[in-house]
Scaffold this motif. Structure first.
Motif, PDB file in Angstrom:
ATOM      1  N   UNK A  10       1.733   7.139  -3.979  1.00  0.00           N
ATOM      2  CA  UNK A  10       0.608   7.802  -4.649  1.00  0.00           C
ATOM      3  C   UNK A  10       0.567   7.474  -6.140  1.00  0.00           C
ATOM      4  N   UNK A  11       1.740   7.527  -6.781  1.00  0.00           N
ATOM      5  CA  UNK A  11       1.780   7.264  -8.218  1.00  0.00           C
ATOM      6  C   UNK A  11       1.423   5.819  -8.535  1.00  0.00           C
TER       7      UNK A  11
ATOM      8  N   UNK B  21       5.523   2.636 -18.837  1.00  0.00           N
ATOM      9  CA  UNK B  21       6.080   3.705 -18.012  1.00  0.00           C
ATOM     10  C   UNK B  21       6.119   3.289 -16.552  1.00  0.00           C
ATOM     11  N   UNK B  22       5.094   2.541 -16.123  1.00  0.00           N
ATOM     12  CA  UNK B  22       5.045   2.030 -14.753  1.00  0.00           C
ATOM     13  C   UNK B  22       6.246   1.107 -14.500  1.00  0.00           C
ATOM     14  N   UNK B  23       6.515   0.213 -15.464  1.00  0.00           N
ATOM     15  CA  UNK B  23       7.646  -0.708 -15.310  1.00  0.00           C
ATOM     16  C   UNK B  23       8.963   0.052 -15.238  1.00  0.00           C
ATOM     17  N   UNK B  24       9.137   1.005 -16.149  1.00  0.00           N
ATOM     18  CA  UNK B  24      10.387   1.773 -16.169  1.00  0.00           C
ATOM     19  C   UNK B  24      10.573   2.540 -14.856  1.00  0.00           C
ATOM     20  N   UNK B  25       9.472   3.137 -14.365  1.00  0.00           N
ATOM     21  CA  UNK B  25       9.538   3.906 -13.120  1.00  0.00           C
ATOM     22  C   UNK B  25       9.907   3.003 -11.945  1.00  0.00           C
TER      23      UNK B  25
ATOM     24  N   UNK C 286      -4.475   5.856 -11.410  1.00  0.00           N
ATOM     25  CA  UNK C 286      -4.932   5.304 -12.688  1.00  0.00           C
ATOM     26  C   UNK C 286      -4.029   5.748 -13.827  1.00  0.00           C
ATOM     27  N   UNK C 287      -3.448   6.956 -13.705  1.00  0.00           N
ATOM     28  CA  UNK C 287      -2.588   7.467 -14.776  1.00  0.00           C
ATOM     29  C   UNK C 287      -1.411   6.536 -15.027  1.00  0.00           C
ATOM     30  N   UNK C 288      -0.775   6.052 -13.963  1.00  0.00           N
ATOM     31  CA  UNK C 288       0.372   5.163 -14.139  1.00  0.00           C
ATOM     32  C   UNK C 288      -0.080   3.754 -14.496  1.00  0.00           C
ATOM     33  N   UNK C 289      -1.187   3.316 -13.919  1.00  0.00           N
ATOM     34  CA  UNK C 289      -1.701   1.971 -14.219  1.00  0.00           C
ATOM     35  C   UNK C 289      -2.069   1.835 -15.689  1.00  0.00           C
TER      36      UNK C 289
END
Length: 841
Positions: free
Chosen positions: A581-582, A594-598, A586-589
């Motif tokens: 889901x994340x 932050x997307x890379x770290x996650x 759009x929030x993570x994109x």
């Protein structure tokens, strides 16, 4: 004359007369043939990035001047100043500025440079719309510079004095080292850091692979080079050995000092070497050059030294209340005396050593007055050069003015995403003794936020610790400062101390949008000993409540990422639904870093649980995002995760060497260093165990086929020696990891190392293996995630069966079975199946 020199034509009976002779032009280039040839080979086969380093006066600038003089093609040249403005990429922009006629079609991203390079407005694309994220804006700026450099290639880019470079420039050069531009040879010069110290450029390049940068270190001249230099400068066919020895002893072979001494000796005769230490030698030389200057000229020259390497005549005229003609005449007289040289764009000190000597000759009271006068003149400039103002006010002893401008410079740097420069300015303000407490707290909070992603954590940590020790600190400030201190400690590898500081800070954090991410950090189970998973779950629930109360999408996202990571470690299948889901949101994109770290954190969690396929996919996504954003701080985490995946998949060929390189390059990234060392030690242990088993098998096979007793013994002895060496190396590495992980309270590398140590010692020292495995199991019990203890429990089962008492391990196996029941933990389930084969229920 040099004392003790002998004239060989007189049989050693008298001194060598040195006739004064005015030199014209620079002293002839001597020595450095090997270094010059190496630079030429590298530059003629681009792309390449070369760091030429050495102490002040060692001849870096002279060497690259010789290189460029004989090098065909286009050259881009920039030089850093010793009072850098908080303006990113300034030295690179200077190098590019004069090349408009060479630019053809450019990528649209190059338009990001249009506001910064009005001289190239006609050839650059239109500026793109601004971005709301400063980090994204800075990354686009880096891509724009890279695009322009690609358009100017083939070329040689020479950037001098990179020890003064702004962090954005260092970031780009680190990027260029691993993403080279075709046809571009990059040559950098920088001073060698002082022992125990560093510079932003050295920090940036230390985080790149060793193969990406060629380092060329310049050492002082040797006796032969000094002798040749003396012969050519003093017009002596055969300089006496004592002359060479004295020059070498008194100048330490530093080319700039040798040249200045020889110039003076050639011009006036006699012996200018009045002291054994290099600074006094140079001081004596420059005093002699100052002697014929009148008082007015000396006053202008002293003010020029206070102003900087390249003095501005307009500013000097205002500071000294003189007209520019008088200032120009004084600088010209200093030039004729050999104290300044013409750099093509005006008169300047030939070297910072020379400027420093002249600066030191100005009486302290006069220096402070000049710094204050220069600052008052610069106050009238628009925009205000706040970095220079901070420098001059600090040297003038005007604490309040210094703090005002240093904070403004830090704010400006923060706006541009240049956290390291901001942290540098703010660190300097902490040295002002009379700083009021509220101001100190405000600046310390800014320092903490800047140093989180800057290069000043080690310096900032003690500052924050001292402030937090003050019982009069306001609650809100205690929360903010404690949070940033905890985050920095964690990034420095101090897992338990960092976790504890954040725990202490949370009750003082008033704003839910600040409290939610702090609680999300405390929800991570794989970083710290002494906290049960129930505590992490409780923290995660508190974080979700705070995020909901804050209404902040960023806080909500941070908590959701933490929730997915926690569930992954627990073996809860719901983790994958949250991750899916994340990653589609759009929030993570919209937050690629932050997307890379996650993705990288989730990949590590997937590896812990035993999902190599999902880990591979998440790693690939994280790597692509790091490449896209240019976020070099995550590069070592990408590599560490990739190596962990290879180890889990059994791809061991060359893995130890790759891990060794990672450990060496990660020394300035402590947060990844301990995990990388644990991986390396584990791989060494697995290799050693396999080598020992192979040796035993080969010995048994030789005996079965009737090998002679002597041959069998010889083979066995050789194998035992090699296997024993590997075992000893692996055991030492594992014990070091255990000691360091215990010290900082980092649970995952500690459990991993203890389990590997138990496996390594099982065959020869089963009692010791049981002790290590039991210690790992005890730690895991304290955490409450039994899947982490699977390897340790398997060692206990194997040890019990080998001792003929399988019942000894029955309780541990049952505990593992109950602990992972219903969990999505393939690695632990596989270990449990093997345990049940050995110790049936």
């Amino acid at each position: 004359m040099i004392g003790g020199s002998k004239d060989k034509t007189r049989g050693g009976g008298g001194p060598v007369p040195v006739r004064p002779e005015r030199l014209r032009g620079p002293v002839e280039f001597v020595g450095r043939a090997m270094e010059l040839a190496q630079l030429r080979r590298l530059v003629e086969a681009p792309p390449c990035l070369i760091l030429l380093e050495g102490e002040p006066g060692i001849g870096k600038s002279r060497l690259v001047a010789e290189l460029l003089a004989e090098l065909p093609g286009h050259h881009l040249v920039g030089e850093c100043d010793d009072v850098p403005e908080p303006f990113p990429l300034g030295v690179l922009l200077d190098a590019i500025r004069g090349s408009a006629d060479r630019l053809g079609a450019l990528s649209p991203v190059a338009g990001a440079l249009a506001p910064l390079l009005p001289e190239l407005a006609d050839v650059l694309p239109d500026a793109p719309p601004p971005l709301t994220d400063p980090a994204a804006e800075r990354h686009r700026l880096l891509r724009a510079v890279a695009a322009v450099l690609a358009a100017l290639s083939p070329a040689t880019l020479l950037l001098e004095d990179l020890h003064w470079a702004d962090p954005a420039t260092c970031e780009l050069l680190g990027y260029l080292s691993t993403h080279p531009v075709d046809g571009l040879a990059v040559v950098l010069t920088a001073r060698t850091p002082t022992p125990g110290g560093s510079t932003p450029i050295h920090d940036a390049l230390a985080r790149t692979p060793p193969w990406s940068v060629t380092r060329v270190a310049l050492s002082p001249l040797d006796a032969d080079d000094v002798r040749r230099l003396a012969a050519r400068t003093l017009r002596l066919d055969d300089p006496p050995q004592q002359l060479t020895a004295t020059l070498l002893d008194r100048t330490a072979g530093i080319p700039f000092v040798v040249e200045e001494v020889l110039r003076t000796l050639a011009e006036r005769g006699g012996d200018p070497l009045a002291d054994d230490s290099v600074p006094f030698v140079l001081r004596d030389v420059l005093l002699w050059r100052l002697r014929p200057l009148d008082g007015a000229t000396r006053e202008v020259l002293g003010a020029a030294a206070v102003l900087g390497l390249a003095p501005d005549q307009r500013i000097l005229a205002s500071v000294l209340s003189l007209d520019r003609v008088a200032v120009g005449a004084a600088l010209s007289a200093a030039h004729r005396a050999g104290l300044l040289h013409d750099a093509g764009d005006g008169l300047r000190f030939r070297h910072d050593l020379a400027r420093q000597v002249v600066y030191d000759l100005v009486p302290r009271e006069n220096r402070e007055w000049l710094h204050l006068r220069i600052a008052r003149v610069l106050e009238q400039e628009l925009p205000r050069p706040v970095a220079q103002l901070a420098h001059h006010y600090r040297r003038a002893g005007s604490g309040a003015d210094f703090v005002r401008n240093a904070e403004a410079a830090a704010d400006l740097a923060t706006e541009r995403g240049d956290d390291a420069t901001a942290a540098s300015f703010l660190l300097q303000t902490m040295d002002v003794a009379e700083l009021p407490r509220p101001v100190r707290v405000r600046l310390a909070a800014k320092l903490g936020r800047s140093a989180i992603d800057g290069l000043s954590q080690a310096e900032a940590i003690p500052v924050l610790e001292r402030l937090l020790a003050d019982r009069r600190l306001p609650p809100g400030a205690r929360g903010e400062l404690g949070l940033v201190l905890g985050r920095m400690l964690r990034q420095q590898g101090e897992a338990l101390r960092g976790y504890t500081e954040i725990e202490r800070a949370v009750p003082y954090l008033r704003a839910p949008r600040r409290k939610a991410p702090a609680l999300a950090v405390l929800a991570a189970p794989d970083t710290v000993v002494g906290r049960h998973v129930d505590d992490h779950l409780a923290r995660c629930a508190e974080a979700e409540s705070a995020a909901a109360a804050s209404g902040d999408p960023g806080a909500h996202l941070a908590v959701r990422i933490a929730r997915a990571s926690l569930l992954l470690e627990l073996g809860d299948p719901a983790a994958w639904a949250i991750i899916t889901e994340l990653r589609a949101s759009a929030e993570l994109a919209d937050r690629p870093r932050e997307h890379a770290r996650a993705c990288l954190n989730w990949a590590q969690g997937a590896l812990h649980a035993g999902h190599p396929g999902q880990a591979e996919a998440l790693l690939a996504a994280g790597r692509a995002l790091v490449d896209e954003t240019g976020y070099e701080r995550l590069a070592s985490l990408v590599e560490a995760t990739e190596l962990s995946l290879d180890r889990a998949a059994g791809r061991l060929d060359g893995l130890a060497e790759r891990l060794t390189r990672l450990v060496a390059s990660a020394e300035r990234m402590p947060v990844t260093l301990l995990d990388a060392r644990a991986e390396l030690a584990t791989v060494l242990a697995r290799t050693a165990t396999a080598a020992t088993a192979d040796t035993a098998a080969e010995t048994a096979t030789a005996a079965d086929y009737g090998a002679g007793a002597g041959d069998a013994d010889a083979d066995s002895g050789a194998g035992d020696s090699g296997g024993g060496d590997q075992v000893e190396l692996a055991e030492r590495a594992l014990r070091e990891v255990v000691a360091d992980a215990s010290r900082v309270g980092a649970i995952w590398p500690l459990v991993q190392a203890l389990s590997a140590l138990a496996r390594l010692t099982l065959a020869e020292r089963p009692d010791e293996a049981v002790r290590h495995a039991t210690q790992a199991l005890t730690l895991v019990r304290g955490k409450g995630i039994l899947a982490w203890a699977a390897e340790a429990v398997l060692v206990l089962a194997e040890a019990a069966v080998a001792a003929g008492k399988p019942g000894r391990a029955a309780a541990a196996v049952t505990e593992l079975e109950v602990g992972i029941a219903g969990r999505d933990a393939p690695l632990a389930l596989a270990a449990l199946r093997r345990c049940r084969e050995l110790v049936p229920a």
